[in-house]
Design an enzyme around this catalytic site. Structure first.
Site, PDB file in Angstrom:
ATOM      1  CG  ASP A 127      -2.122   1.038   1.429  1.00  0.00           C
ATOM      2  OD1 ASP A 127      -2.345   1.545   0.060  1.00  0.00           O
ATOM      3  OD2 ASP A 127      -2.539   1.352   2.299  1.00  0.00           O
ATOM      4  CG  HIS A 148       0.688   1.906  -9.843  1.00  0.00           C
ATOM      5  ND1 HIS A 148       0.135   1.395  -8.588  1.00  0.00           N
ATOM      6  CD2 HIS A 148      -0.466   2.934 -10.268  1.00  0.00           C
ATOM      7  CE1 HIS A 148      -0.952   2.016  -8.219  1.00  0.00           C
ATOM      8  NE2 HIS A 148      -1.334   2.587  -9.228  1.00  0.00           N
ATOM      9  CG  LEU A 191       9.889 -17.270  -2.417  1.00  0.00           C
ATOM     10  CD1 LEU A 191       9.523 -17.304  -1.101  1.00  0.00           C
ATOM     11  CD2 LEU A 191      10.289 -15.546  -2.890  1.00  0.00           C
TER      12      LEU A 191
END
Length: 247
Positions: free
Chosen positions: A29, A46, A140
């Site tokens: 955020d 962004h 991962l």
């Protein structure tokens, strides 16, 4: 809790110590506020956020985290201005095209959760190809939530239960968890939200039943490996009980 229900990082009634969470979810955020503070278009916020995501993925892998879920685009984000949605989807397309080789080289498996079909056939094909190319990654497990909403996911799972004619008498939490988009994944041990906001925003509602929450007052584009380390350190200091009373 879902099929791989109880996190392995710490046992009920024991302090976390130096435990590393098995699964971390991050609500990324602050991109818009970061851009506004610099007089930049939201699209550049962004873009900076995508760079922060790259750093977080690398840091998570280095820390020994097994699963990382990034909340990149919520089902509510479709209501944002068309130019912003276009910029976000363009970034997704660019990322899928430019980062897959790196993910494969680094042993990172990519999976997308959410309503991918809403992005159109071209992007869906790119998503499918990226998932297939990275399927052997073991270092991962990277989940990216796109067009994702926790309530919609639960409703969709309920619809699947009805469509499959499951007997209500046999529908327990484990069986319901297998109907979710996170089937086969451990529930998150730790949920991080950046930018100082303190809410879930419809992220992994079912799966976060026993997660620890850490809220960090840093805008996502400024997120560094040290911030993730701080959140992991806070997690390690928590005493996790999973509803069990302490002795």
């Amino acid at each position: 809790m879902s099929a791989a229900a109880k996190p392995a990082a710490a046992s009920p009634g024991t302090a976390g110590g130096d435990a590393v969470p098995v699964h971390v979810g991050i609500i990324m955020d602050g991109n818009g506020r970061w851009a506004a503070a610099r007089g930049l278009p939201r699209a550049l916020g962004h873009k900076a956020g995508a760079e922060a995501a790259r750093r977080a993925i690398e840091a998570a892998a280095e820390a020994g985290i097994g699963w990382l879920t990034l909340f990149a685009f919520s089902s509510e984000n479709w209501r944002r201005p068309a130019d912003e949605v276009h910029a976000l989807t363009g970034l997704m397309r660019l990322y899928l095209r430019s980062e897959v080789k790196t993910l494969v080289r680094e042993g990172i498996r990519l999976r997308i959760i959410g309503e991918r079909e809403r992005f159109g056939p071209d992007l869906v094909r790119a998503i499918d190809a990226a998932e297939a190319a990275t399927a052997e990654g073991r270092r991962l497990n990277l989940n990216v939530a796109l067009s994702y909403g926790g309530r919609a996911e639960i409703v969709a799972a309920a619809k699947r239960a009805l469509e499959q004619g499951l007997d209500p008498a046999t529908l327990d939490e484990a069986a319901f968890g297998r109907l979710l988009s996170t089937d086969g994944m451990p529930d998150p041990d730790l949920i991080i939200r950046t930018s100082g906001e303190q809410r879930l925003s419809n992220f992994l509602l079912w799966q976060s039943a026993y997660a620890e929450f850490v809220f960090q007052d840093v805008l996502w584009p400024d997120y560094e490996a040290r911030h993730l380390a701080e959140a992991i350190g806070e997690f390690a200091r928590r005493e996790r009980r999973y509803g069990v009373r302490a002795a």
